[in-house]
Design a protein around this motif. Structure first.
Motif, mmCIF file in Angstrom:
data_model
loop_
_atom_site.group_PDB
_atom_site.id
_atom_site.type_symbol
_atom_site.label_atom_id
_atom_site.label_comp_id
_atom_site.label_asym_id
_atom_site.label_seq_id
_atom_site.Cartn_x
_atom_site.Cartn_y
_atom_site.Cartn_z
ATOM 1 N N LEU A 1 6.079 37.696 37.881
ATOM 2 C CA LEU A 1 5.766 38.416 39.110
ATOM 3 C C LEU A 1 4.262 38.497 39.300
ATOM 4 N N ALA A 2 3.537 38.750 38.214
ATOM 5 C CA ALA A 2 2.083 38.825 38.291
ATOM 6 C C ALA A 2 1.512 37.505 38.784
ATOM 7 N N GLN A 3 2.016 36.385 38.266
ATOM 8 C CA GLN A 3 1.518 35.077 38.680
ATOM 9 C C GLN A 3 1.806 34.824 40.154
ATOM 10 N N ARG B 1 -1.144 34.368 42.887
ATOM 11 C CA ARG B 1 -1.154 33.142 43.692
ATOM 12 C C ARG B 1 -1.235 33.473 45.180
ATOM 13 N N GLN B 2 -0.451 34.461 45.623
ATOM 14 C CA GLN B 2 -0.449 34.834 47.036
ATOM 15 C C GLN B 2 -1.772 35.473 47.451
ATOM 16 N N VAL B 3 -2.309 36.327 46.605
ATOM 17 C CA VAL B 3 -3.583 36.981 46.917
ATOM 18 C C VAL B 3 -4.674 35.933 47.091
ATOM 19 N N GLU B 4 -4.727 34.993 46.173
ATOM 20 C CA GLU B 4 -5.782 33.978 46.227
ATOM 21 C C GLU B 4 -5.621 33.074 47.450
ATOM 22 N N ILE B 5 -4.407 32.618 47.725
ATOM 23 C CA ILE B 5 -4.168 31.731 48.867
ATOM 24 C C ILE B 5 -4.460 32.456 50.176
ATOM 25 N N GLN B 6 -3.964 33.682 50.301
ATOM 26 C CA GLN B 6 -4.124 34.407 51.568
ATOM 27 C C GLN B 6 -5.580 34.714 51.874
ATOM 28 N N ILE B 7 -6.379 34.940 50.840
ATOM 29 C CA ILE B 7 -7.804 35.225 51.073
ATOM 30 C C ILE B 7 -8.588 33.939 51.288
ATOM 31 N N LYS B 8 -8.391 32.945 50.443
ATOM 32 C CA LYS B 8 -9.169 31.713 50.541
ATOM 33 C C LYS B 8 -8.891 30.937 51.837
ATOM 34 N N TYR B 9 -7.644 30.966 52.280
ATOM 35 C CA TYR B 9 -7.261 30.172 53.457
ATOM 36 C C TYR B 9 -7.064 31.048 54.697
ATOM 37 N N GLU B 10 -7.634 32.249 54.668
ATOM 38 C CA GLU B 10 -7.388 33.228 55.719
ATOM 39 C C GLU B 10 -7.690 32.697 57.114
ATOM 40 N N GLY B 11 -8.844 32.045 57.289
ATOM 41 C CA GLY B 11 -9.226 31.548 58.608
ATOM 42 C C GLY B 11 -8.259 30.498 59.129
ATOM 43 N N TYR B 12 -7.869 29.568 58.260
ATOM 44 C CA TYR B 12 -6.930 28.512 58.652
ATOM 45 C C TYR B 12 -5.559 29.113 58.982
ATOM 46 N N ILE B 13 -5.145 30.076 58.149
ATOM 47 C CA ILE B 13 -3.847 30.709 58.362
ATOM 48 C C ILE B 13 -3.825 31.453 59.693
ATOM 49 N N GLU B 14 -4.915 32.176 59.993
ATOM 50 C CA GLU B 14 -4.970 32.927 61.254
ATOM 51 C C GLU B 14 -4.869 31.994 62.460
ATOM 52 N N ARG B 15 -5.515 30.821 62.383
ATOM 53 C CA ARG B 15 -5.453 29.869 63.498
ATOM 54 C C ARG B 15 -4.024 29.344 63.687
ATOM 55 N N GLN B 16 -3.332 29.101 62.561
ATOM 56 C CA GLN B 16 -1.948 28.629 62.689
ATOM 57 C C GLN B 16 -1.030 29.738 63.180
ATOM 58 N N ALA C 1 8.061 30.939 50.495
ATOM 59 C CA ALA C 1 9.399 30.864 51.100
ATOM 60 C C ALA C 1 10.116 32.204 51.031
ATOM 61 N N ASP C 2 9.959 32.926 49.912
ATOM 62 C CA ASP C 2 10.631 34.224 49.783
ATOM 63 C C ASP C 2 10.063 35.243 50.759
ATOM 64 N N LEU C 3 8.735 35.245 50.951
ATOM 65 C CA LEU C 3 8.122 36.198 51.882
ATOM 66 C C LEU C 3 8.565 35.926 53.316
ATOM 67 N N ARG C 4 8.831 34.664 53.625
ATOM 68 C CA ARG C 4 9.244 34.283 54.981
ATOM 69 C C ARG C 4 10.724 34.533 55.254
ATOM 70 N N LEU C 5 11.576 34.291 54.249
ATOM 71 C CA LEU C 5 12.999 34.137 54.536
ATOM 72 C C LEU C 5 13.957 35.039 53.762
ATOM 73 N N MET C 6 13.513 35.665 52.694
ATOM 74 C CA MET C 6 14.486 36.379 51.868
ATOM 75 C C MET C 6 15.121 37.561 52.602
ATOM 76 N N LYS D 1 7.092 42.903 45.245
ATOM 77 C CA LYS D 1 6.074 41.847 45.282
ATOM 78 C C LYS D 1 5.173 41.993 46.505
ATOM 79 N N LYS D 2 5.777 42.241 47.673
ATOM 80 C CA LYS D 2 4.980 42.426 48.888
ATOM 81 C C LYS D 2 4.010 43.598 48.746
ATOM 82 N N ALA D 3 4.495 44.698 48.166
ATOM 83 C CA ALA D 3 3.648 45.882 47.987
ATOM 84 C C ALA D 3 2.473 45.584 47.060
ATOM 85 N N LEU D 4 2.730 44.848 45.982
ATOM 86 C CA LEU D 4 1.663 44.502 45.041
ATOM 87 C C LEU D 4 0.620 43.596 45.693
#
Length: 625
Positions: free
Chosen positions: A534-536, A540-555, A439-444, A464-467
């Motif tokens: 912040l590390a967590q 969390r974002q790194v793992e989600i963005q990589i694991k679900y990359e194909g699904y995310i790209e389609r959406q 939510a923060d990456l989308r709306l802050m 956070k985005k840079a990390l």
């Protein structure tokens, strides 16, 4: 006569967010409540979040709203739901201390610059030449440039217990009858809805040893992005069940139910029915689950979630005592149903401003929604749009592919509702993009641009985005050898590799987690450090963005197609009559909603794809003229 920029009627969850948003945007705001003691009142279950709802709360937080911060200050149990499923449906639920929530929200309002709190009954909305002029209250009149009405269940409220009916906005509080009449006289089309609440039980009279226990997650997951520490003691909830004897008591007394005797006319929520409704509709079900949830740290009352009822008091006693662990239970406060007036939300613009009265905004249950979270989301958007309207800036709108708040408001103003509307993850077409964790990456940034997020908070987002970007880049580019990787893969039950591979390809595997990757190849010690929460968040974002990359790209691709049709704007004076091929019924639907773009027009119930094609052709012809 005092003139304010914004006046807010009602200090529930919608009203508080609306008032705080306007004041934080630098405008002079007054919020009116019938009682200072009920600011931020949690009149039903003192819990925030849950499936679909926590997405709204996280978005409110990212935009600079208050609900999540106060929730963490008042929280006494924290749970992440659906962790066994994908991240699109993860949800956080927080059980709150009812008194603490009210106290912290009131303190927030009292300490907010540019905000006056006034205790008075609002009797009438003052209109001049089709625009808001102010309000008339029990202690005089007040002028304003914009007005937000957030009255909850108080409009012509009527409480039912058995065959007894009492005019009331909440138990022990008067209804707002004159204001409801004022809205009708202004020409608003209004309906009647119903909701309810279960009995509250004395803790000392409950035998918890017969029940299942549900502890808080440890460490407790905060609702707000900005919470560093949860300070309250954590309390468990308990689980028990109705039984066949319970159901027999209910069925034997249906004639005394205002719901089944025809006394209640309003439509109740399908997704959260009363216990008598559940027993009637699911007669083959032998038991229904009940959660006993604490009302607070120092409270001796438990909320019996699952047995919402409006049956007579003596029947409620029998129902409660028939349940395991509640044989000796004492009812402190009886359950009841409440009917109230609402405004059909198709009469609103996507900004939540009414279509035929300038400067008048509606937010919360008055628009046909149910729940604290849905109310708070609308209050925030109404407050923001009242503010930008006064400042002569562009309206603040969120698309369906940008936020659950966008889904909520679009559903209301486009489709309307005939029953209390509740947010579900299934309502969002792009739910993998609209996770609660991002939510923060989308709306802050939007909240920062509105002046609701401060510079320090925004800088933390940029860090956070840079990390995240740096760590994904590292994982994509770092290659590792089989002799380093295979021992880890064998331990995890995975297939060994024969050639060098990237950390990125490893993390794509379902059995591999970021922690495994970090053991194989840790981040560069010279890169920015990952510490604490912040590390967590980054991990969390790194793992989600990589694991679900194909699904995310389609959406993302689907969202881009959606965006193109949303960009085809329709002016509010566009003439639908005379478009060749459009039926009279479809013209009436389009004129009622007055969609702001072709996308919204396509979501109006009854407007066919063929009609949208004809409308698109007409819009293109109109644009060329």
């Amino acid at each position: 006569m005092r003139i304010y920029d914004i006046i807010v009627i009602g200090a529930g969850h919608a009203g508080c967010e609306a008032a705080l948003a306007g004041a934080r945007m630098g405008l002079e705001v007054a919020i009116f409540t019938m009682s200072l003691d009920t600011i931020g009142q949690m009149s039903c279950n003192p819990a925030v979040g849950g499936l679909g709802k926590s997405h709204l709360v996280k978005e409110i937080d990212a935009l600079g709203g208050e609900m999540a911060r106060v929730t963490d200050k008042a929280g006494i149990q924290f749970k992440v739901l659906n962790k066994s499923k994908g991240p699109a449906v993860w949800a956080t639920r927080v059980q709150c201390d009812r008194l603490l929530y009210r106290r912290f929200m009131r303190e927030t309002l009292q300490s907010q610059e540019n905000l006056d709190i006034k205790e008075a009954m609002v009797r009438n909305i003052l209109i001049e030449n089709g625009r808001v002029l102010g309000i008339e209250t029990s202690d005089g009149a007040y002028r304003c440039k914009a007005l937000v009405v957030a009255t909850g269940t108080f409009l012509n409220g009527l409480i039912h217990v058995g065959l007894e009916s009492i005019a009331s906005g909440r138990a022990g509080e008067p209804p707002s009858i004159e204001l409801s009449q004022s809205l009708k006289e202004l020409g608003f089309r209004m309906g009647r809805l119903k909701t309810g609440t279960p009995p509250r039980l004395a803790a000392k009279s409950i035998d918890f040893s017969q029940m299942g226990i549900q502890e808080s997650d440890i460490p407790p997951p905060p609702m707000s992005l900005f919470t560093k520490e949860i300070k309250n003691p954590l309390l468990p909830c308990y689980i028990t069940y109705t039984n066949e004897n319970t159901h027999k008591i209910i069925l034997d007394n249906l004639k005394l139910s205002p719901l089944y005797s025809g006394i209640i006319k309003g439509i109740g929520p399908r997704y959260c029915p009363s216990i008598e409704d559940k027993v009637v509709r699911f007669r083959d079900k032998r038991r229904h689950q009940i959660f006993l949830e604490p009302e607070g740290i120092d409270s001796d009352e438990y909320y019996a979630n699952g047995i919402s009822t409006s049956l007579p008091r003596d029947v409620q006693i029998k129902i409660v005592k028939s349940i395991a662990g509640l044989e000796e239970a004492e009812i402190r406060r009886f359950g009841y149903a409440i009917e109230y007036d609402f405004v059909y939300p198709q009469q609103l613009k996507p900004t939540l401003e009414t279509k035929h009265i300038e400067g008048l905004f509606l937010a919360g249950q008055i628009n046909g929604t149910s729940g604290y979270e849905e109310a708070a989301a609308q209050g925030l958007i109404a407050g923001i749009n009242a503010g930008v309207r006064i400042k002569n800036k562009e309206p603040f709108l969120l698309r369906r592919d940008e936020a659950y708040i966008g889904v909520l408001i679009d559903d209301l103003v486009t489709k309307g509702t005939n029953e209390p509307y509740r947010m579900f993850t299934s309502r969002a077409e792009y739910r993998l993009l609209l996770r609660q964790d991002n939510a923060d990456l989308r709306l802050m940034e939007k909240g920062f641009n509105l002046g609701l997020i401060n510079k320090e908070e925004f800088n933390q987002l940029l860090e956070k985005k840079a990390l995240i970007e740096a760590e994904i880049k590292r994982i994509r580019s770092t290659r590792v050898k089989p002799d380093v990787v295979n021992p880890v893969l064998v331990r995890l039950g995975g297939t060994p590799i024969k050639e060098d591979t990237t950390l990125y390809q490893l993390l794509k595997r379902p059995e591999v987690r970021y922690s495994d990757i970090a053991r194989i190849s840790a981040p560069n010690p010279n890169s920015p450090s990952l510490e604490g929460e912040l590390a967590q968040d980054v991990i969390r974002q790194v793992e989600i963005q990589i694991k679900y990359e194909g699904y995310i790209e389609r959406q993302v691709e689907a969202a881009e197609r959606f965006k193109r049709i949303e960009e085809k704007e329709i002016t509010q004076d566009f003439a639908y009559k005379g478009i060749p091929g459009l039926s009279k019924e479809i013209v009436e639907k389009l004129e009622e909603v007055r969609p702001i773009n072709l996308g919204q027009a396509s979501r109006i119930p009854g407007v066919t794809p063929a009609a949208i094609l004809l409308l698109e052709i007409a819009l293109e012809r109109h644009r060329r003229c």
